[in-house]
Design a protein around this motif. Structure first.
Motif, short mmCIF file in Angstrom:
data_model
loop_
_atom_site.label_atom_id
_atom_site.label_comp_id
_atom_site.label_asym_id
_atom_site.label_seq_id
_atom_site.Cartn_x
_atom_site.Cartn_y
_atom_site.Cartn_z
N ASN A 135 0.84 -1.20 0.00
CA ASN A 135 0.00 0.00 0.00
C ASN A 135 0.87 1.25 0.00
N SER A 136 0.24 2.38 -0.23
CA SER A 136 0.99 3.62 -0.38
C SER A 136 1.43 4.24 0.94
N SER A 137 1.07 3.65 2.07
CA SER A 137 1.55 4.15 3.36
C SER A 137 2.75 3.37 3.87
N PHE A 160 7.14 4.80 0.71
CA PHE A 160 6.53 4.56 -0.59
C PHE A 160 7.07 5.55 -1.65
N GLU A 161 7.32 6.78 -1.24
CA GLU A 161 7.83 7.79 -2.18
C GLU A 161 9.20 7.42 -2.76
N LYS A 168 5.48 1.79 -8.15
CA LYS A 168 4.48 2.63 -7.47
C LYS A 168 3.13 2.52 -8.16
N LYS A 169 3.14 2.59 -9.48
CA LYS A 169 1.90 2.55 -10.25
C LYS A 169 1.15 1.24 -10.00
N ASN A 172 -0.24 1.47 -6.36
CA ASN A 172 -1.32 2.46 -6.27
C ASN A 172 -2.62 1.92 -6.82
N THR A 178 -5.71 0.50 3.26
CA THR A 178 -4.51 0.29 4.05
C THR A 178 -4.60 -1.08 4.70
#
Length: 186
Positions: A135-137, A160-161, A168-169, A172, A178
């Motif tokens: 997940n992005s977190s 994640f950044e 990432k794509k 996402n 979450t």
């Protein structure tokens, strides 16, 4: 933290805090004369404090993502290469042998823990740790600390950044919830 130094009691600690000196790094930047002036010490005692500071090890941790693997087109597994090293004059400080703790934590779990003697870091030591990004977190914390001396260490955060864009794509688009939300809605 600075009360661990020889000749630094509670009164000396308060005097240093009032002068904005709060860490080993701050003391290392002071001259012997400044230390003696700030603390009202006899000539020569500033040198003893600086010598004590000079014996503190400098711990270093480096990390880089080494390999990404796609799992079921929904998650990404990342393998990190971690390197531990240290600069030191002595493996002892105040009569104690020094050891180093390396903790690698995700937001959900302890991924890896290692304790090594400082003398084992005469040459850099490296190892790999793998975890899953779902997940992005996502965050992983790499912590390196001296067990016997508070305030000596280094930390790195990978989030994640920091993940390569092509992965990432994938994350996402496949992760709408979450980890906590997934548990609540199952």
């Amino acid at each position: 933290i600075i009360r661990q130094l020889k000749l630094i009691g509670l009164v000396a600690y308060r005097k240093l805090i009032n002068k904005g000196v709060t860490s080993f790094h701050d003391i290392a930047e002071l001259s012997e004369e400044q230390i003696e002036y700030y603390l009202g010490l006899k000539i020569g005692l500033g040198r003893k404090i600086r010598e004590d500071v000079s014996l503190l090890p400098v711990l270093k941790i480096r990390m880089k993502p080494d390999k990404y693997t796609i799992i079921n087109n929904q998650k990404v597994e990342v393998t990190f290469k971690i390197e531990l090293s240290a600069d030191f004059k002595s493996v002892m400080w105040h009569g104690k042998y020094l050891s180093v703790d390396c903790e690698i934590l995700s937001q959900e779990a302890l991924l890896d823990f290692r304790r090594v003697s400082l003398k084992q870091l005469k040459t850099p030591k490296s190892f790999r740790v793998t975890t899953t990004i779902d997940n992005s977190s996502f965050k992983v914390f790499f912590l390196l600390n001296c067990q016997e001396i508070g305030g000596i260490g280094q930390s790195i955060e990978f989030s994640f950044e920091d993940v390569e864009d092509q992965y990432k794509k994938l994350i996402n688009t496949s992760s709408k919830f979450t980890t906590l939300e997934k548990c609540l809605f199952v």
